[in-house]
Scaffold this active site. Structure first.
Site, PDB file in Angstrom:
ATOM      1  N   GLY A   7       0.838  -1.187   0.000  1.00 42.48           N
ATOM      2  CA  GLY A   7       0.000   0.000   0.000  1.00 42.48           C
ATOM      3  C   GLY A   7       0.875   1.239   0.000  1.00 42.48           C
ATOM      4  N   CYS A   8       0.353   2.361   0.463  1.00 46.48           N
ATOM      5  CA  CYS A   8       1.159   3.576   0.566  1.00 46.48           C
ATOM      6  C   CYS A   8       2.385   3.277   1.406  1.00 46.48           C
ATOM      7  CB  CYS A   8       0.342   4.702   1.193  1.00 46.48           C
ATOM      8  SG  CYS A   8       1.261   6.248   1.359  1.00 46.48           S
TER       9      CYS A   8
END
Length: 277
Positions: A61-62
């Site tokens: 993810g981020c």
């Protein structure tokens, strides 16, 4: 500069920082590896042998928070964030091309001591600490360097699915089934402002709040009111605080706009940095 204007600028900086991180992968057939450099845990590193250090790459993810969280785990020696997962014919990415494209993945590269933490245990950390999204940029992916890692990761995923309750791997309902396993491809270290992102942002936020307070007159009564008489380039102390805040906010935006320091990291770079230091 008025307090309202300073506050509005601060909101602009916050929203500009967060918006670019929330924008929303094609597997390759290469088994090449890559690595990078960043924060190192010196007390563990000093007792680690060269042959115990391995690398792993994950789409989590981020990448800002997971890279920091992974670095806190026992046996993890270094992390860095970058872009990987695109077909081999793609040119080197920049953050904007990652955000607005459909090929690249935000990834965390890890150097770890496998005498302290096994690959399976590292996979558990990856799963628990990831923040996956719905686009390829933020996909949950284990990038494997060879057939051995591919088999280990596959066995880990199967065993985790079988042992999890109703196939829910975490309390928030994320399932092990979302995890993809892909061969590693070229890894590009992300722009410097992404490295140790939250560590730097905490310091910037502290300075920013201090300057906002200064511009609003919060320090007027300090030192017997002497600060009210301070003049720098015809600016009062409050004005200096406001000007410094404005300059810092502009620099953060300019830094994002002009940053081009993305470079490919070759196999062994991260391990070499860990063992050299």
């Amino acid at each position: 500069m008025s307090p309202k204007l300073a506050f509005a600028i601060s909101l602009l900086v916050v929203f500009a920082s967060q918006a670019s991180s929330t924008l929303a992968f094609a597997p390759t057939q290469s088994w090449s590896t890559s690595s990078s450099t960043t924060t190192i845990v010196t007390d563990v590193r000093s007792t680690t042998s060269l042959f115990a250090v391995r690398e792993a790459t994950f789409g989590m993810g981020c990448f800002w928070e997971p890279s920091e969280s992974l670095l806190k785990q026992p046996g993890v020696l270094a992390t860095t964030v970058g872009y990987t997962g695109a077909p081999p014919n793609k040119p080197p990415p920049l953050y904007d091309t990652v955000c607005f494209g459909k090929d690249w993945v935000e990834a965390v590269r890890v150097a770890y001591d496998d005498e302290v933490v096994s690959y399976n245990q590292l996979l558990d950390h990856f799963f628990e600490l990831q923040k996956p999204g719905y686009s390829r940029q933020y996909a949950s992916i284990v990038f494997v360097d060879d057939k051995t890692e591919e088999k280990e990761a596959g066995n880990w995923k199967k065993a985790s699915i079988a042992s999890s309750s109703e196939k829910q791997g975490r309390e928030n309902g994320i399932s092990y089934e979302i995890v993809e396993i892909e061969p590693a491809s070229s890894f590009y270290k992300a722009e410097e402002y992404h490295q140790r992102y939250w560590e730097k942002k905490r310091l910037q936020l502290a300075f920013g709040l201090a300057l906002i307070a200064g511009e609003s007159g919060a320090y007027s009564n300090l030192f017997g009111g002497a600060l009210e008489n301070v003049q720098v380039l015809d600016l009062s102390f409050d004005g200096v605080c406001g000007a410094l805040f404005f300059a810092g906010a502009v620099w953060l935006l300019v830094e994002r706009a002009i940053a081009r320091d993305v470079r490919e990291l070759k196999q062994g770079d991260l391990i070499a940095t860990v063992t050299k230091n």
